[in-house]
Design a protein around this motif. Sequence first.
Motif, PDB file in Angstrom:
ATOM      1  N   SER A 281      77.043  11.700 -43.908  1.00 16.60           N
ATOM      2  CA  SER A 281      76.223  12.857 -44.293  1.00 16.60           C
ATOM      3  C   SER A 281      77.075  14.077 -44.600  1.00 16.60           C
ATOM      4  N   ALA A 282      78.083  14.303 -43.774  1.00 16.17           N
ATOM      5  CA  ALA A 282      78.955  15.460 -43.977  1.00 16.17           C
ATOM      6  C   ALA A 282      79.745  15.337 -45.269  1.00 16.17           C
ATOM      7  N   GLN A 283      80.170  14.125 -45.601  1.00 16.92           N
ATOM      8  CA  GLN A 283      80.995  13.917 -46.800  1.00 16.92           C
ATOM      9  C   GLN A 283      80.214  14.107 -48.095  1.00 16.92           C
ATOM     10  N   VAL A 284      78.918  13.797 -48.083  1.00 13.67           N
ATOM     11  CA  VAL A 284      78.139  13.865 -49.320  1.00 13.67           C
ATOM     12  C   VAL A 284      77.201  15.071 -49.339  1.00 13.67           C
ATOM     13  N   ALA A 285      77.395  16.000 -48.410  1.00 11.26           N
ATOM     14  CA  ALA A 285      76.468  17.121 -48.239  1.00 11.26           C
ATOM     15  C   ALA A 285      76.353  18.007 -49.475  1.00 11.26           C
ATOM     16  N   ASP A 286      77.368  18.039 -50.324  1.00 13.28           N
ATOM     17  CA  ASP A 286      77.303  18.883 -51.526  1.00 13.28           C
ATOM     18  C   ASP A 286      76.286  18.346 -52.535  1.00 13.28           C
ATOM     19  N   ASP A 287      76.038  17.049 -52.504  1.00 10.16           N
ATOM     20  CA  ASP A 287      75.162  16.421 -53.497  1.00 10.16           C
ATOM     21  C   ASP A 287      73.780  16.060 -52.968  1.00 10.16           C
ATOM     22  N   VAL A 288      73.712  15.586 -51.721  1.00  7.54           N
ATOM     23  CA  VAL A 288      72.436  15.130 -51.166  1.00  7.54           C
ATOM     24  C   VAL A 288      72.342  15.513 -49.688  1.00  7.54           C
ATOM     25  N   THR A 289      71.135  15.490 -49.180  1.00  8.86           N
ATOM     26  CA  THR A 289      70.891  15.673 -47.755  1.00  8.86           C
ATOM     27  C   THR A 289      70.393  14.346 -47.190  1.00  8.86           C
ATOM     28  N   ILE A 290      71.091  13.825 -46.186  1.00  6.37           N
ATOM     29  CA  ILE A 290      70.666  12.587 -45.538  1.00  6.37           C
ATOM     30  C   ILE A 290      69.949  12.949 -44.240  1.00  6.37           C
ATOM     31  N   GLU A 291      68.698  12.565 -44.158  1.00 11.22           N
ATOM     32  CA  GLU A 291      67.919  12.743 -42.931  1.00 11.22           C
ATOM     33  C   GLU A 291      67.925  11.425 -42.165  1.00 11.22           C
ATOM     34  N   THR A 292      68.446  11.429 -40.948  1.00 13.24           N
ATOM     35  CA  THR A 292      68.551  10.198 -40.166  1.00 13.24           C
ATOM     36  C   THR A 292      67.420  10.091 -39.152  1.00 13.24           C
ATOM     37  N   TYR A 293      66.798   8.920 -39.128  1.00 20.47           N
ATOM     38  CA  TYR A 293      65.745   8.593 -38.171  1.00 20.47           C
ATOM     39  C   TYR A 293      66.190   7.349 -37.408  1.00 20.47           C
ATOM     40  N   LEU A 294      66.473   7.522 -36.124  1.00 24.86           N
ATOM     41  CA  LEU A 294      67.065   6.449 -35.333  1.00 24.86           C
ATOM     42  C   LEU A 294      66.080   5.926 -34.285  1.00 24.86           C
ATOM     43  N   GLY A 295      66.481   4.829 -33.648  1.00 24.67           N
ATOM     44  CA  GLY A 295      65.659   4.262 -32.586  1.00 24.67           C
ATOM     45  C   GLY A 295      64.362   3.647 -33.074  1.00 24.67           C
ATOM     46  N   GLY A 296      64.289   3.317 -34.359  1.00 18.29           N
ATOM     47  CA  GLY A 296      63.056   2.754 -34.896  1.00 18.29           C
ATOM     48  C   GLY A 296      61.911   3.741 -34.923  1.00 18.29           C
ATOM     49  N   ASN A 297      62.206   5.052 -34.912  1.00 20.43           N
ATOM     50  CA  ASN A 297      61.163   6.066 -34.844  1.00 20.43           C
ATOM     51  C   ASN A 297      60.408   6.241 -36.156  1.00 20.43           C
ATOM     52  N   LEU A 298      61.044   5.917 -37.280  1.00 19.11           N
ATOM     53  CA  LEU A 298      60.386   6.059 -38.576  1.00 19.11           C
ATOM     54  C   LEU A 298      59.802   4.725 -39.032  1.00 19.11           C
ATOM     55  N   PHE A 299      60.632   3.679 -38.983  1.00 14.51           N
ATOM     56  CA  PHE A 299      60.175   2.325 -39.310  1.00 14.51           C
ATOM     57  C   PHE A 299      60.699   1.362 -38.252  1.00 14.51           C
ATOM     58  N   LYS A 300      59.867   0.437 -37.828  1.00 14.80           N
ATOM     59  CA  LYS A 300      60.259  -0.514 -36.808  1.00 14.80           C
ATOM     60  C   LYS A 300      61.243  -1.537 -37.363  1.00 14.80           C
ATOM     61  N   GLN A 301      61.971  -2.187 -36.443  1.00 23.49           N
ATOM     62  CA  GLN A 301      62.946  -3.197 -36.836  1.00 23.49           C
ATOM     63  C   GLN A 301      62.278  -4.262 -37.690  1.00 23.49           C
ATOM     64  N   GLY A 302      62.899  -4.562 -38.820  1.00 23.76           N
ATOM     65  CA  GLY A 302      62.394  -5.596 -39.704  1.00 23.76           C
ATOM     66  C   GLY A 302      61.478  -5.086 -40.798  1.00 23.76           C
ATOM     67  N   THR A 303      61.067  -3.805 -40.722  1.00 24.33           N
ATOM     68  CA  THR A 303      60.166  -3.272 -41.746  1.00 24.33           C
ATOM     69  C   THR A 303      60.883  -2.328 -42.714  1.00 24.33           C
ATOM     70  N   GLU A 304      62.159  -2.045 -42.452  1.00 23.52           N
ATOM     71  CA  GLU A 304      62.878  -1.060 -43.272  1.00 23.52           C
ATOM     72  C   GLU A 304      63.040  -1.531 -44.725  1.00 23.52           C
ATOM     73  N   LEU A 305      63.302  -2.822 -44.907  1.00 22.38           N
ATOM     74  CA  LEU A 305      63.541  -3.327 -46.256  1.00 22.38           C
ATOM     75  C   LEU A 305      62.299  -3.161 -47.127  1.00 22.38           C
ATOM     76  N   VAL A 306      61.149  -3.495 -46.581  1.00 19.37           N
ATOM     77  CA  VAL A 306      59.904  -3.328 -47.339  1.00 19.37           C
ATOM     78  C   VAL A 306      59.663  -1.854 -47.644  1.00 19.37           C
ATOM     79  N   ALA A 307      59.985  -0.980 -46.696  1.00 19.76           N
ATOM     80  CA  ALA A 307      59.836   0.463 -46.929  1.00 19.76           C
ATOM     81  C   ALA A 307      60.714   0.921 -48.092  1.00 19.76           C
ATOM     82  N   LEU A 308      61.925   0.400 -48.161  1.00 19.28           N
ATOM     83  CA  LEU A 308      62.815   0.715 -49.279  1.00 19.28           C
ATOM     84  C   LEU A 308      62.216   0.232 -50.602  1.00 19.28           C
ATOM     85  N   GLN A 309      61.683  -0.970 -50.588  1.00 15.36           N
ATOM     86  CA  GLN A 309      61.128  -1.550 -51.807  1.00 15.36           C
ATOM     87  C   GLN A 309      59.882  -0.813 -52.283  1.00 15.36           C
ATOM     88  N   ARG A 310      59.133  -0.236 -51.343  1.00 12.65           N
ATOM     89  CA  ARG A 310      57.905   0.478 -51.697  1.00 12.65           C
ATOM     90  C   ARG A 310      58.140   1.944 -52.028  1.00 12.65           C
TER      91      ARG A 310
END
Length: 326
Positions: free
Chosen positions: A51-80
């Motif tokens: 995040s620090a290295q690419v901060a000039d171009d984009v902002t990366i928001e991190t969601y950890l511990g499965g708080n945004l998407f549960k394990q195994g559902t992230e790929l479908v979230a990306l596709q949608r």
Amino acid sequence: MTLSLSRRALMVGGILLAAAFPAMAQDKPVLRFSAVFSEADIRAEMMNLLSAQVADDVTIETYLGGNLFKQGTELVALQRGNLEMGNIAPQDISNQIPAWSVLTSAYLFRDAAHLRTFFDSDVGAEFKQMAEDQLGIRILGPTYFGARHVGLISDKEIKTPADMAGIKLRMPGGDAWQFLGTSIGANPTPMAYAEVYTGLQTGAIDGQDNPLPNVENMKFYEVMKQVVLTSHLVGFDLLVISKTAWDAMTPEQQAEFDAAAKVAIDFSQEEHLAREAELVERFKSAGLNIYEPDLEAFRTYAQQKYLESDLAKDWPEGVVDRINAL
């Protein structure tokens, strides 16, 4: 009154400035990143570095511990289009691209260096292209998190796969994960990562398989009696970005993002290797028994199981030999 007018003037001035220079009023693109690992994980530091290295171009928001998407559902979230970046298990990819199941098989990669060599090779490029073409994701690299070992709540010494018979071993959901448990002689039981500690504590499961840093981070060692150094899988996930988010970058930004991802992934791998080297002694000090099983017996059993299964029919011809030759 003067203060009130000054505030109003500032507000109006800000609005006029934004209208005159719309680019200044717009935020940088936001890339939401989701992962099941915790803030204590080395890979959380990896993401902070990226995040620090690419901060000039984009902002990366991190969601950890499965708080945004549960394990195994992230790929479908990306596709949608509900997520831009993720830490994706190869097993999740194999659910949609059966050929990828070879990368989830036991005893395929020798160590972290062999894993990285594969993804940098021609055969690795073929697998990355499959993911891009069929799933709409770009793989930035493998995030190594340690060799997977078995941890049990019983003190029965495990030497061969026969000793694993009847053991309820927690594995993530999905056919590839479940078969991995079968390939080392256990009775695989699906369970969410966040529920494993309680599952071990209550006896709902007899054990779990994870790299030692994960065992430490999640404090599984508190409710285990032994670690069996099976080394049955070189544990890795994949740092990915959606093709939509990737294609929105300029070629220069893409090159910088790729380079930054490599630096961050290198950092994470070296940190994991260093921590693994320390943890066996630390767990011994915590009262756990550390057993070294007959690895050749496990390897032979596992490879035979895969060759007899339906999974192997989807593997590209000669791919295991090509990987072994790297």
